[in-house]
Enzyme design. Sequence first.
Site, PDB file in Angstrom:
ATOM      1  N   SER A  19       0.813  -1.225   0.000  1.00  0.00           N
ATOM      2  CA  SER A  19       0.000   0.000   0.000  1.00  0.00           C
ATOM      3  C   SER A  19       0.847   1.276   0.000  1.00  0.00           C
ATOM      4  CB  SER A  19      -0.919   0.006   1.221  1.00  0.00           C
ATOM      5  OG  SER A  19      -1.583   1.247   1.295  1.00  0.00           O
ATOM      6  N   THR A  67      -8.958  -1.811   2.740  1.00  0.00           N
ATOM      7  CA  THR A  67      -8.698  -2.344   1.407  1.00  0.00           C
ATOM      8  C   THR A  67      -9.028  -3.837   1.373  1.00  0.00           C
ATOM      9  OG1 THR A  67      -7.083  -2.443  -0.378  1.00  0.00           O
ATOM     10  CG2 THR A  67      -6.193  -2.686   1.831  1.00  0.00           C
ATOM     11  N   LYS A  71     -13.366  -4.679   2.451  1.00  0.00           N
ATOM     12  CA  LYS A  71     -14.207  -3.523   2.119  1.00  0.00           C
ATOM     13  C   LYS A  71     -15.708  -3.774   2.348  1.00  0.00           C
ATOM     14  CE  LYS A  71     -11.485  -1.003  -1.280  1.00  0.00           C
ATOM     15  NZ  LYS A  71     -11.497  -0.448  -2.643  1.00  0.00           N
ATOM     16  N   ASP A 107     -14.032   6.380  -3.040  1.00  0.00           N
ATOM     17  CA  ASP A 107     -13.700   6.121  -4.453  1.00  0.00           C
ATOM     18  C   ASP A 107     -14.664   6.874  -5.376  1.00  0.00           C
ATOM     19  OD1 ASP A 107     -11.488   4.526  -4.139  1.00  0.00           O
ATOM     20  OD2 ASP A 107     -12.599   2.649  -4.146  1.00  0.00           O
ATOM     21  N   ALA A 132     -16.099  -6.124 -13.425  1.00  0.00           N
ATOM     22  CA  ALA A 132     -17.351  -6.041 -12.650  1.00  0.00           C
ATOM     23  C   ALA A 132     -17.084  -6.291 -11.168  1.00  0.00           C
ATOM     24  CB  ALA A 132     -18.359  -7.048 -13.220  1.00  0.00           C
ATOM     25  N   GLY A 133     -15.936  -5.831 -10.687  1.00  0.00           N
ATOM     26  CA  GLY A 133     -15.583  -6.031  -9.279  1.00  0.00           C
ATOM     27  C   GLY A 133     -15.904  -4.803  -8.440  1.00  0.00           C
ATOM     28  N   LYS A 160     -21.371 -12.063 -14.105  1.00  0.00           N
ATOM     29  CA  LYS A 160     -21.013 -11.019 -13.139  1.00  0.00           C
ATOM     30  C   LYS A 160     -21.343  -9.630 -13.695  1.00  0.00           C
ATOM     31  CE  LYS A 160     -17.565 -13.527 -10.510  1.00  0.00           C
ATOM     32  NZ  LYS A 160     -16.176 -13.645 -10.078  1.00  0.00           N
ATOM     33  N   GLY A 249      -4.688   5.998 -13.161  1.00  0.00           N
ATOM     34  CA  GLY A 249      -5.408   5.936 -11.889  1.00  0.00           C
ATOM     35  C   GLY A 249      -4.826   6.764 -10.757  1.00  0.00           C
TER      36      GLY A 249
END
Length: 285
Positions: A19, A67, A71, A107, A132-133, A160, A249
Site C-alpha cells: 500500500s 482495502t 471492504k 472512491d 465487474a468487481g 457477473k 489511476g
Amino acid sequence: MISTDIKNFGILGYPVGHSLSPQMYRAAFTAAGFPNYNYIPLEVPAGKLYFAVEGLKSLDFRGVNVTIPHKTSIMRYLDAIDSDAMVIGAVNTVVNDGGILTGYNTDVSGFLAALAEANFLPDDCHAVILGAGGAARAILWALCKRRAEFITIGARNPQKANALANDFLNYGSVEGFDWNSEEFKEMIQTADILINTTPLGMFPEVDDMPPIDLKLLPEGALIYDIIYNPAETKLLRLAKEMGFPTLNGLSMLLLQGKEAFRLYTGQVPDLKLMKKALEKSLKLK
Ligand code: NAP
C-alpha cells in the site's frame, strides 16, 4: 511526557505491504501541521476482522482506510454507513467519533474529481466499464449519480457483468456483456469513455491488457485506466499512440485520499505534497 494530541490512523487489509497510503497520509499530516498523527499498516486476516475493529475503538484510532479483502465484510461491524457506501456495498474509509464508527466510500468522489480534473463531463455520456468487481461498482454508482446516459459493462464473466448491471437498474440505464461478444464490440463503437477497472496490465504483469480492439472506439473517446502502477499501462500506451486522450489511476487514488483526509481532519490536504509522496513511493516499488 506523552502528548495528548497523538492520533492514530492506518490501512486495514490483507496484505497491506504494497500500500502507498502510509507515505501519502504521513506526508499530508506533516504538511497540515499534525506531526503527532501516526499512520500505520494494519495487516488483518479475514477471520480476525471483528477483533481488529473492536481494537480500533479500544485503542482510540481516529480512522482507517480499508482495502481488500475487508471492504464489504467490515460493514457489519460499523455503527453507521454513508449513503454512497451503502449503495455500493463497500467501505474504504472508517471514521471513529468517540467510539461510533462510520463507513464511507471515497472512491466515488475520487473518481468524479479525477474526471473533472481531466475536463471530462460524465453527464449524458455513454460510458464503458471493463470489469465487474469492487472498483467497477463504485465507478458505476458515480456515473449513475452524474446521470450518464448509458453505461455498458464488459467482463470476462458475463454473469457477473449482468448481476452488477441488474443491481443498478433503478439508478440508470446499464447493461452487462461478455467482453468477447459481438454485441459488446458493437456497443463500444459509441463510447465517450472507456474505463478499465480490471487489474490487467498492473505491475508486474505489464504486458497484459483487456481484450479490447481500440480501433472500434470513436475518435476522441477518453481511455481511462484506473491502474496507477505502472503510470502508463499497455492499454494507455496503445491508446495514446492511436491519438486517444488518456488518463491513469493516480489522480483517483490521490483524490479519494483527499476526501478521506477531509473526513479524518476536517481540513483539505496539500495535494501537491501528497502527490509527490505517492510518486516517490511508486518509484521505490
Ligand atoms: P476486484 O473487486 O477483485 O475486481 C477485479 C475485476 O477484474 C473483476 O471483474 C475480475 O473478474 C476482473 N479480473 C481480474 N483478473 C482478471 C483477468 N486476468 N482477466 C480478466 N478479468 C479479470 O478488484 P477491484 O477492487 O475492483 O480493483 C481492480 C483494479 O482497480 C486494481 O488494479 C486496483 O488496484 C484498481 N483500483 C484503483 C483505484 C484508484 O484509486 N486508482 C481504486 C480502486 C481500485 P472476475 O470477477 O471474473 O475475477
